[in-house]
Design a protein around this motif. Structure first.
Motif, PDB file in Angstrom:
ATOM      1  N   PRO A  64       0.813  -1.221   0.000  1.00  0.00           N
ATOM      2  CA  PRO A  64       0.000   0.000   0.000  1.00  0.00           C
ATOM      3  C   PRO A  64       0.845   1.269   0.000  1.00  0.00           C
ATOM      4  O   PRO A  64       1.972   1.286   0.509  1.00  0.00           O
ATOM      5  N   LYS A  65       0.290   2.329  -0.558  1.00  0.00           N
ATOM      6  CA  LYS A  65       0.911   3.659  -0.480  1.00  0.00           C
ATOM      7  C   LYS A  65       0.319   4.452   0.686  1.00  0.00           C
ATOM      8  O   LYS A  65       0.942   5.384   1.181  1.00  0.00           O
ATOM      9  N   LEU A  66      -0.923   4.071   1.092  1.00  0.00           N
ATOM     10  CA  LEU A  66      -1.575   4.689   2.245  1.00  0.00           C
ATOM     11  C   LEU A  66      -2.177   3.582   3.097  1.00  0.00           C
ATOM     12  O   LEU A  66      -2.955   2.762   2.604  1.00  0.00           O
ATOM     13  N   LEU A  67      -1.806   3.569   4.373  1.00  0.00           N
ATOM     14  CA  LEU A  67      -2.332   2.588   5.320  1.00  0.00           C
ATOM     15  C   LEU A  67      -3.176   3.323   6.363  1.00  0.00           C
ATOM     16  O   LEU A  67      -2.681   4.204   7.061  1.00  0.00           O
ATOM     17  N   ILE A  68      -4.464   2.963   6.459  1.00  0.00           N
ATOM     18  CA  ILE A  68      -5.374   3.571   7.438  1.00  0.00           C
ATOM     19  C   ILE A  68      -5.464   2.648   8.646  1.00  0.00           C
ATOM     20  O   ILE A  68      -5.715   1.447   8.494  1.00  0.00           O
ATOM     21  N   MET A  69      -5.275   3.203   9.839  1.00  0.00           N
ATOM     22  CA  MET A  69      -5.335   2.400  11.069  1.00  0.00           C
ATOM     23  C   MET A  69      -6.331   3.041  12.035  1.00  0.00           C
ATOM     24  O   MET A  69      -6.188   4.204  12.409  1.00  0.00           O
ATOM     25  N   ASP A  70      -7.360   2.264  12.422  1.00  0.00           N
ATOM     26  CA  ASP A  70      -8.427   2.760  13.296  1.00  0.00           C
ATOM     27  C   ASP A  70      -8.263   2.137  14.681  1.00  0.00           C
ATOM     28  O   ASP A  70      -8.468   0.933  14.863  1.00  0.00           O
ATOM     29  N   GLU A  71      -7.875   2.948  15.671  1.00  0.00           N
ATOM     30  CA  GLU A  71      -7.684   2.500  17.051  1.00  0.00           C
ATOM     31  C   GLU A  71      -6.828   1.230  17.105  1.00  0.00           C
ATOM     32  O   GLU A  71      -7.223   0.210  17.674  1.00  0.00           O
ATOM     33  N   PRO A  72      -5.603   1.275  16.558  1.00  0.00           N
ATOM     34  CA  PRO A  72      -4.829   0.034  16.433  1.00  0.00           C
ATOM     35  C   PRO A  72      -4.269  -0.514  17.737  1.00  0.00           C
ATOM     36  O   PRO A  72      -3.891  -1.674  17.801  1.00  0.00           O
ATOM     37  N   THR A  73      -4.189   0.305  18.799  1.00  0.00           N
ATOM     38  CA  THR A  73      -3.532  -0.165  20.028  1.00  0.00           C
ATOM     39  C   THR A  73      -4.512  -0.444  21.156  1.00  0.00           C
ATOM     40  O   THR A  73      -4.098  -0.680  22.292  1.00  0.00           O
ATOM     41  N   SER A  74      -5.818  -0.445  20.852  1.00  0.00           N
ATOM     42  CA  SER A  74      -6.810  -0.549  21.937  1.00  0.00           C
ATOM     43  C   SER A  74      -6.766  -1.889  22.657  1.00  0.00           C
ATOM     44  O   SER A  74      -7.199  -1.982  23.805  1.00  0.00           O
ATOM     45  N   VAL A  75      -6.253  -2.948  22.007  1.00  0.00           N
ATOM     46  CA  VAL A  75      -6.217  -4.260  22.665  1.00  0.00           C
ATOM     47  C   VAL A  75      -4.789  -4.795  22.791  1.00  0.00           C
ATOM     48  O   VAL A  75      -4.589  -5.992  22.961  1.00  0.00           O
ATOM     49  N   LEU A  76      -3.801  -3.905  22.754  1.00  0.00           N
ATOM     50  CA  LEU A  76      -2.403  -4.343  22.773  1.00  0.00           C
ATOM     51  C   LEU A  76      -1.740  -4.064  24.112  1.00  0.00           C
ATOM     52  O   LEU A  76      -2.076  -3.110  24.809  1.00  0.00           O
ATOM     53  N   THR A  77      -0.774  -4.907  24.468  1.00  0.00           N
ATOM     54  CA  THR A  77       0.065  -4.650  25.640  1.00  0.00           C
ATOM     55  C   THR A  77       1.067  -3.557  25.285  1.00  0.00           C
ATOM     56  O   THR A  77       1.313  -3.284  24.098  1.00  0.00           O
ATOM     57  N   PRO A  78       1.707  -2.924  26.295  1.00  0.00           N
ATOM     58  CA  PRO A  78       2.736  -1.922  25.992  1.00  0.00           C
ATOM     59  C   PRO A  78       3.849  -2.464  25.101  1.00  0.00           C
ATOM     60  O   PRO A  78       4.354  -1.757  24.220  1.00  0.00           O
ATOM     61  N   GLN A  79       4.225  -3.735  25.297  1.00  0.00           N
ATOM     62  CA  GLN A  79       5.287  -4.323  24.471  1.00  0.00           C
ATOM     63  C   GLN A  79       4.825  -4.469  23.023  1.00  0.00           C
ATOM     64  O   GLN A  79       5.592  -4.212  22.079  1.00  0.00           O
ATOM     65  N   GLU A  80       3.558  -4.863  22.824  1.00  0.00           N
ATOM     66  CA  GLU A  80       3.035  -5.009  21.469  1.00  0.00           C
ATOM     67  C   GLU A  80       2.889  -3.657  20.783  1.00  0.00           C
ATOM     68  O   GLU A  80       3.066  -3.547  19.566  1.00  0.00           O
ATOM     69  N   VAL A  81       2.588  -2.615  21.554  1.00  0.00           N
ATOM     70  CA  VAL A  81       2.517  -1.257  20.997  1.00  0.00           C
ATOM     71  C   VAL A  81       3.872  -0.846  20.453  1.00  0.00           C
ATOM     72  O   VAL A  81       3.981  -0.264  19.367  1.00  0.00           O
ATOM     73  N   GLU A  82       4.934  -1.151  21.185  1.00  0.00           N
ATOM     74  CA  GLU A  82       6.292  -0.814  20.727  1.00  0.00           C
ATOM     75  C   GLU A  82       6.615  -1.515  19.418  1.00  0.00           C
ATOM     76  O   GLU A  82       7.207  -0.925  18.506  1.00  0.00           O
ATOM     77  N   ILE A  83       6.232  -2.795  19.308  1.00  0.00           N
ATOM     78  CA  ILE A  83       6.466  -3.536  18.070  1.00  0.00           C
ATOM     79  C   ILE A  83       5.707  -2.887  16.914  1.00  0.00           C
ATOM     80  O   ILE A  83       6.245  -2.684  15.822  1.00  0.00           O
ATOM     81  N   LEU A  84       4.456  -2.526  17.166  1.00  0.00           N
ATOM     82  CA  LEU A  84       3.644  -1.877  16.129  1.00  0.00           C
ATOM     83  C   LEU A  84       4.276  -0.564  15.690  1.00  0.00           C
ATOM     84  O   LEU A  84       4.375  -0.284  14.485  1.00  0.00           O
ATOM     85  N   PHE A  85       4.709   0.242  16.647  1.00  0.00           N
ATOM     86  CA  PHE A  85       5.283   1.551  16.309  1.00  0.00           C
ATOM     87  C   PHE A  85       6.566   1.397  15.496  1.00  0.00           C
ATOM     88  O   PHE A  85       6.820   2.178  14.576  1.00  0.00           O
ATOM     89  N   ARG A  86       7.385   0.411  15.828  1.00  0.00           N
ATOM     90  CA  ARG A  86       8.607   0.176  15.032  1.00  0.00           C
ATOM     91  C   ARG A  86       8.231  -0.162  13.588  1.00  0.00           C
ATOM     92  O   ARG A  86       8.876   0.319  12.638  1.00  0.00           O
ATOM     93  N   THR A  87       7.189  -0.971  13.428  1.00  0.00           N
ATOM     94  CA  THR A  87       6.736  -1.341  12.083  1.00  0.00           C
ATOM     95  C   THR A  87       6.238  -0.120  11.318  1.00  0.00           C
ATOM     96  O   THR A  87       6.588   0.084  10.144  1.00  0.00           O
TER      97      THR A  87
END
Length: 504
Positions: A156-179
């Protein structure tokens, strides 16, 4: 970030009784992480649905990569280079990862080739994924990785994310942000919706603020405080949660050695759960999604009977009582799934008062529904909890997620429970509304009610709870006072270090 990838001008969408988007305009550059901020009902979801081809605008124009853009359906949006990860995952638990990914592709390759591609993409973006694993066995964070990998396979050239961290642990949020940062560095733009303002400040390059369907401002989030962003969203100041002025009374609800089998093939069993809840107390229960939260609430609410002597209300065994007898005793609940469990989608807000309100409110008379009383109760909820809706005649499914959440919580609080059990009380709710809901919970406790707050938002639990327990694989840790409890200690408890281990 040079040039413009997505440009929106004058986009308008109206529904009966409400203008969801009113001449909205903004632009996103290649590689930019751009936040959409706004209160519940501000128009964020409608806007991204128009970008993704799920909703057709009434007027206005969009340009994508310099060309006119008006996708008639999501397939056309994906073909143009737009992908979206929804707040609610669209995965089949009985299928494995590769099979779920294939379902989202127009022309999936052979399964062996697709599995190899999934491994390649997931490793490249720090989202390790086994294509052969059943989705039903995955945590919430792992399921989100499946959704993201499915999008990344589309390049994709544009990725839309709607409330992506609402069910994630702090560690999983860090992984998502790195991605997301890696994607941004490679030139993929990200349109990011979240009510977690500190995350917005840490991740996003720019932000567009919506209020009442209109653009009311833009900013660079890292140059603002979280409170300043919240006040831009609501157009003024909002109250700070106050937990002072409460004292704990006698035990009200007791759970003794509660053990139950899983509710579904992929759910956890409850294992020897024990707790004591006192009048005026707020007990916070934390845990990663899927560790027994839904099972515990269903059991305490009476949706699942348990062995005699396992659930007691003021010393009286209520283990075999169903939901309505427990409501009569003063035990009310608000489950996590607001649309379908807490509220009937096709029924009006007036009709939805009848779902839980007939026992403690005069909504029936001689076996007949008293619609005037039901309407008055619905109007009281709308007024007291600032539910943004044209009126009580509106169907539950027509409300934004956050406004329906306010309605569901308000419906239970205004029935004057002696015990209230809520799961994810502020999930998907904007900062001002979240503060209002938390204060309503504290006010209820101040009047002597006992409250259990089940939440994956640790900041929320530390803000409202007197004591904290962790739920891990269906086991509940011993309670700890929240005052002085550190994030490291909470992390140990969430990981399953119970009792003396957590204390050490």
């Amino acid at each position: 970030m040079t040039g413009t990838l997505l440009k929106i001008e004058g986009l308008t969408k109206a529904y009966p009784g409400v203008v969801a988007n009113d001449h909205v305009g903004f632009a996103v550059a290649p590689g930019e992480v751009h936040a959409l901020l706004g209160e519940n009902g501000a128009g964020k979801s409608t806007l991204v649905k128009m970008i993704y081809g799920l909703v057709k605008p009434d007027s206005g124009t969009m340009q994508f990569r310099g060309a006119p853009y008006a996708p008639p359906e999501p397939r056309a949006a994906r073909a143009a280079g737009v992908a979206m990860v929804f707040q609610h995952f669209s995965l089949f638990e009985a299928l494995n990862v590769a099979e779920n990914v294939a379902l989202g592709m127009e022309n999936p390759p052979k399964m062996r080739d697709l599995a190899a591609r999934i491994r390649e993409i997931s490793q490249a973006y720090g989202l390790p994924q086994d294509p052969a694993r059943l989705v039903g066995d995955l945590s919430a964070g792992e399921r989100q990785r499946v959704e993201i990998v499915r999008c990344l396979l589309q390049d994709p050239k544009l990725l839309i994310m709607d409330e992506p961290t609402s069910v994630l642990t702090p560690q999983e949020v860090e992984i998502l942000f790195r991605t997301l940062r890696k994607l941004s560095a490679e030139g993929t733009a990200i349109l990011y919706i979240s009510h977690k303002l500190e995350e917005i400040r840490a991740l996003c390059d720019g932000a567009t603020i919506l209020r009442g369907g209109k653009v009311v401002g833009s900013c660079t989030p890292r140059e603002k405080t979280a409170r300043a962003l919240a006040e831009m969203m609501v157009g003024g100041e909002f109250a700070v949660t106050d937990r002072a002025g409460r004292s704990l009374g006698a035990p009200v609800l007791e759970v003794r050695g509660l053990s139950l089998p899983p509710m579904s093939q992929f759910g956890p069993a409850l294992k020897d759960v024990t707790l004591t809840l006192r009048a005026g107390e707020v007990l916070g229960i934390g845990g990663v999604a899927g560790n027994g939260q839904e099972e515990l609430l269903a059991t305490l609410a009476g949706e699942r009977p348990s062995a005699p002597g396992t659930v007691l209300m003021k010393g009286v065994d209520i283990s075999g009582l169903g939901p309505n007898p427990r409501r009569a005793q003063g035990i009310l609940s608000a489950p996590e799934e607001r649309l379908g469990h807490a509220a009937v989608p096709a029924m009006s807000l007036t009709e939805n008062t009848l779902v839980t309100g007939t026992i403690r409110k005069p909504l029936t008379r001689n076996g007949f529904i008293n619609m005037n009383e039901a309407r008055s109760f619905a109007e009281e909820i709308i007024q007291e909890f600032d539910v943004r809706t044209p009126g009580p005649h509106v169907a539950a499914r027509a409300l934004s997620g956050g406004n329906l959440q306010k309605y569901v919580i308000g419906r239970e609080v205004l029935q004057g429970p002696e015990v209230l059990i809520v799961n994810q009380p502020t999930w998907g709710v904007d900062a001002a509304a979240a503060a209002s809901i938390r204060q309503a919970i504290l006010n209820l406790a101040r009047k002597g009610a006992a409250v259990i707050v089940i939440s994956q938002d640790l900041d929320e639990l530390m803000e409202v709870a007197d004591h904290f327990c962790a739920l891990n694989e269906g086991r509940l840790s011993a309670p700890r006072p929240t005052d002085g409890l550190t994030i490291d200690e909470i992390g140990l408890m969430l990981g399953g270090a119970h009792g003396m281990e957590a204390a050490e």
